[in-house]
Write a protein that holds these residues in place. Structure first.
Motif, PDB file in Angstrom:
ATOM      1  N   GLU A 175     -13.072  -3.306   4.220  1.00 23.73           N
ATOM      2  CA  GLU A 175     -11.635  -3.394   4.487  1.00 23.73           C
ATOM      3  C   GLU A 175     -10.942  -2.064   4.202  1.00 23.73           C
ATOM      4  OE1 GLU A 175     -10.635  -8.138   3.795  1.00 23.73           O
ATOM      5  OE2 GLU A 175      -9.831  -6.665   2.383  1.00 23.73           O
ATOM      6  N   VAL A 176     -11.172  -1.499   3.025  1.00 23.41           N
ATOM      7  CA  VAL A 176     -10.497  -0.245   2.706  1.00 23.41           C
ATOM      8  C   VAL A 176     -11.030   0.892   3.569  1.00 23.41           C
ATOM      9  CG1 VAL A 176     -12.047   0.404   0.785  1.00 23.41           C
ATOM     10  CG2 VAL A 176      -9.659   1.184   0.799  1.00 23.41           C
ATOM     11  N   SER A 177     -12.305   0.823   3.950  1.00 21.99           N
ATOM     12  CA  SER A 177     -12.863   1.856   4.818  1.00 21.99           C
ATOM     13  C   SER A 177     -12.271   1.794   6.222  1.00 21.99           C
ATOM     14  CB  SER A 177     -14.388   1.721   4.888  1.00 21.99           C
ATOM     15  OG  SER A 177     -14.969   2.046   3.648  1.00 21.99           O
ATOM     16  N   TYR A 178     -11.849   0.609   6.639  1.00 17.35           N
ATOM     17  CA  TYR A 178     -11.154   0.483   7.930  1.00 17.35           C
ATOM     18  C   TYR A 178      -9.904   1.369   7.929  1.00 17.35           C
ATOM     19  CZ  TYR A 178      -8.774  -1.729  11.916  1.00 17.35           C
ATOM     20  OH  TYR A 178      -8.130  -1.962  13.115  1.00 17.35           O
ATOM     21  N   LEU A 310     -10.554   3.087  -2.908  1.00 22.13           N
ATOM     22  CA  LEU A 310     -10.975   2.594  -4.213  1.00 22.13           C
ATOM     23  C   LEU A 310     -11.666   1.244  -4.104  1.00 22.13           C
ATOM     24  CD1 LEU A 310      -7.895   3.358  -6.493  1.00 22.13           C
ATOM     25  CD2 LEU A 310      -9.766   4.872  -5.800  1.00 22.13           C
ATOM     26  N   LYS A 311     -12.805   1.156  -4.720  1.00 23.83           N
ATOM     27  CA  LYS A 311     -13.428  -0.130  -5.017  1.00 23.83           C
ATOM     28  C   LYS A 311     -13.103  -0.376  -6.481  1.00 23.83           C
ATOM     29  CE  LYS A 311     -17.540  -0.883  -3.408  1.00 23.83           C
ATOM     30  NZ  LYS A 311     -19.014  -0.918  -3.227  1.00 23.83           N
ATOM     31  N   GLU A 345      -8.478  -0.854  -2.587  1.00 23.45           N
ATOM     32  CA  GLU A 345      -7.165  -0.325  -2.214  1.00 23.45           C
ATOM     33  C   GLU A 345      -7.295   1.118  -1.756  1.00 23.45           C
ATOM     34  OE1 GLU A 345      -4.251   0.829  -5.316  1.00 23.45           O
ATOM     35  OE2 GLU A 345      -5.733   0.093  -6.753  1.00 23.45           O
ATOM     36  N   LEU A 346      -6.293   1.571  -1.035  1.00 29.08           N
ATOM     37  CA  LEU A 346      -6.159   2.972  -0.667  1.00 29.08           C
ATOM     38  C   LEU A 346      -5.106   3.576  -1.590  1.00 29.08           C
ATOM     39  CD1 LEU A 346      -7.316   4.829   1.631  1.00 29.08           C
ATOM     40  CD2 LEU A 346      -5.135   4.463   2.810  1.00 29.08           C
ATOM     41  N   VAL A 347      -5.420   4.717  -2.203  1.00 26.28           N
ATOM     42  CA  VAL A 347      -4.453   5.353  -3.102  1.00 26.28           C
ATOM     43  C   VAL A 347      -3.239   5.786  -2.284  1.00 26.28           C
ATOM     44  CG1 VAL A 347      -4.014   7.294  -4.652  1.00 26.28           C
ATOM     45  CG2 VAL A 347      -6.240   6.138  -4.689  1.00 26.28           C
ATOM     46  N   LYS A 348      -2.077   5.276  -2.663  1.00 31.19           N
ATOM     47  CA  LYS A 348      -0.823   5.614  -1.982  1.00 31.19           C
ATOM     48  C   LYS A 348       0.163   6.110  -3.031  1.00 31.19           C
ATOM     49  CE  LYS A 348      -1.512   2.101   1.630  1.00 31.19           C
ATOM     50  NZ  LYS A 348      -0.975   0.876   2.281  1.00 31.19           N
ATOM     51  N   ASP A 349       0.134   7.410  -3.267  1.00 30.56           N
ATOM     52  CA  ASP A 349       0.982   8.016  -4.287  1.00 30.56           C
ATOM     53  C   ASP A 349       1.732   9.195  -3.678  1.00 30.56           C
ATOM     54  OD1 ASP A 349      -1.059   9.830  -3.929  1.00 30.56           O
ATOM     55  OD2 ASP A 349      -1.818   9.724  -5.983  1.00 30.56           O
ATOM     56  N   ALA A 350       2.345  10.000  -4.522  1.00 29.90           N
ATOM     57  CA  ALA A 350       3.121  11.140  -4.028  1.00 29.90           C
ATOM     58  C   ALA A 350       2.242  12.130  -3.271  1.00 29.90           C
ATOM     59  CB  ALA A 350       3.828  11.828  -5.197  1.00 29.90           C
ATOM     60  N   GLU A 366       0.831  -1.178   8.125  1.00 30.86           N
ATOM     61  CA  GLU A 366       0.780  -2.288   9.087  1.00 30.86           C
ATOM     62  C   GLU A 366      -0.641  -2.836   9.200  1.00 30.86           C
ATOM     63  OE1 GLU A 366       2.235  -0.616  12.699  1.00 30.86           O
ATOM     64  OE2 GLU A 366       4.339  -0.515  12.014  1.00 30.86           O
ATOM     65  N   LEU A 367      -1.609  -1.944   9.292  1.00 32.06           N
ATOM     66  CA  LEU A 367      -3.004  -2.368   9.419  1.00 32.06           C
ATOM     67  C   LEU A 367      -3.469  -3.124   8.183  1.00 32.06           C
ATOM     68  CD1 LEU A 367      -4.513   0.860  11.032  1.00 32.06           C
ATOM     69  CD2 LEU A 367      -4.086  -1.332  12.181  1.00 32.06           C
ATOM     70  N   GLU A 368      -3.098  -2.637   7.003  1.00 38.40           N
ATOM     71  CA  GLU A 368      -3.492  -3.322   5.773  1.00 38.40           C
ATOM     72  C   GLU A 368      -2.937  -4.743   5.748  1.00 38.40           C
ATOM     73  OE1 GLU A 368      -2.875  -2.946   0.928  1.00 38.40           O
ATOM     74  OE2 GLU A 368      -2.793  -1.129   2.169  1.00 38.40           O
ATOM     75  N   GLN A 369      -1.672  -4.909   6.126  1.00 40.39           N
ATOM     76  CA  GLN A 369      -1.083  -6.244   6.123  1.00 40.39           C
ATOM     77  C   GLN A 369      -1.752  -7.140   7.153  1.00 40.39           C
ATOM     78  OE1 GLN A 369       1.238  -7.156   3.733  1.00 40.39           O
ATOM     79  NE2 GLN A 369       0.592  -9.160   4.480  1.00 40.39           N
TER      80      GLN A 369
END
Length: 384
Positions: A175-178, A310-311, A345-350, A366-369
């Motif tokens: 999923e996160v690799s997608y 991240l796993k 998860e995908l790291v989404k920070d500054a 959008e894709l994650e949701q």
């Protein structure tokens, strides 16, 4: 940059798996069901009698590798450390045993596990990766009152007498690799000039795997699908190091990809993957990180790392032990954790916001949701 990487590798001995598993195992039960097929849906197996001593819940984390990998095992240690800090060492405490990840270390893995079981000092003993599956099966049979947690590889419950003292954790790395594949595809085809070094006409992205096994192929499946859902003409160049240790070989393979027109890579190769990150630095191109926030951990290469997949091993262990402390952990079962469960998860920070333009970030949200909602079903290399 070479000096920085060399220093990292001094403290980062080989670990045999990158957030990654190994040999194929018998197919686990479907997601959301208990692994022993005979159990009713949602039924919890009665946990074995408490081991350990006193009122403090004690855990042992046995690593068939070492801390300092900036990745998989550090995540496990971080999750347990966070829980101890939150609850206090009088409520929860743990010990880490670094058994080493070299071939020469393998003969001591099973005896070390059995010694920990024999001590009776720990409420739960935690380990992961396919290499520990057989030692775990033996220990679980010999010590039926000892509780175990096993992560990142499917445990064959049915083939080992349906033990009720093991809790098995798997992750939806596909999923996160997608999202990583989608991001890489949008980057390599971007013609806005945001990515100065990228040639949008090449449509080539890279993947560097440690070993050609089921879990790494699960990363690859999601990555390829995410990329081709953005643009079917995207070419994914795949290279295999053959281990999770050889960063020199990893760098050579990654350099070959970049020199062949790849703009963006994705390393799923443990310490060997650090070689791809160094190659991206040398070429002033891009490499997505894995298992830990590698942009934060490797600041000299941060400008080459858009973000990391991240796993969440640490999160999953934190969650499992809290459930066990409450008496609500379902031993004898397997859980598969994806976006919805916080397992990946995908790291989404500054830094992520600085590295990727708003249109790409919006599309990834959008894709994650859509994945969480079931509107996108991500391909997998693992029977779940």
């Amino acid at each position: 940059m070479k000096k920085v990487l060399a220093m990292l590798l001094v403290f980062s001995m080989a670990f045999s798996m990158v957030a990654c598993g190994g040999k194929e195992e018998p197919a686990p039960a479907e997601e959301g069901t208990n692994t022993p097929a005979e159990k009713e849906e949602g039924e919890k197996t009665e946990a074995p009698a408490e081991s350990g001593s006193g009122d403090t819940y004690r855990a042992a984390l046995l690593l068939n590798g070492t801390l300092g990998d900036k990745s998989f095992y550090d995540s496990a240690n971080e999750g347990l450390t966070r829980l101890r800090d939150e609850l206090g060492a009088d409520v929860f405490d743990f010990k880490v045993e670094q058994m080493g990840g070299q071939t020469s270390d393998e003969p001591k893995w099973e005896p070390t596990l059995l010694d920990y079981c024999d001590s009776g000092e720990y409420d739960v003993i935690i380990m992961g990766t396919w290499q520990m599956a057989d030692p775990l099966a033996k220990a679980a049979a010999e010590y039926p009152d000892q509780k175990f947690m096993f992560f990142d590889e499917q445990f064959d419950f049915a083939g080992n007498g349906d033990p009720t003292n093991i809790y098995n954790i798997l992750y939806k790395q596909n999923e996160v690799s997608y999202l990583v594949g989608a991001a890489a595809a949008m980057m390599t085809t971007d013609d806005s000039g945001f990515f100065e070094k990228i040639d949008p006409s090449t449509k080539k992205i890279g993947f560097l795997g440690g070993m050609d096994n089921a879990v790494i192929n699960d990363f690859l499946k999601g990555y390829e699908q995410g990329a081709k859902d953005i643009d079917p003409e995207i070419e994914v160049q795949v290279s295999w190091v053959g281990d999770f240790v050889d960063s020199t070989k990893g760098k050579d393979l990654a350099l070959a990809q970049y020199q062949a027109g790849v703009d963006v890579g994705y390393n799923v190769a443990g310490n060997a993957g650090l070689g791809q990150i160094e190659a991206a630095g040398d070429m002033d191109l891009y490499a997505f990180g894995v298992d830990s926030d590698q942009a934060a951990l490797l600041p000299d290469f941060a400008k080459n790392i858009p973000t990391s997949a991240l796993k969440n091993v640490g999160n999953s262990l934190y969650r499992a032990i809290k459930l066990d402390l409450e008496g609500n952990l379902a031993y004898g079962t397997t859980e598969v954790l994806g976006f919805a469960e916080g397992g990946v998860e995908l790291v989404k920070d500054a830094h992520y916001e600085e590295m990727l333009p708003e249109n790409i970030r919006t599309k990834l949200d959008e894709l994650e949701q859509q994945i969480i909602n079931g509107e996108i079903v991500v391909d997998t290399a693992i029977q779940r």
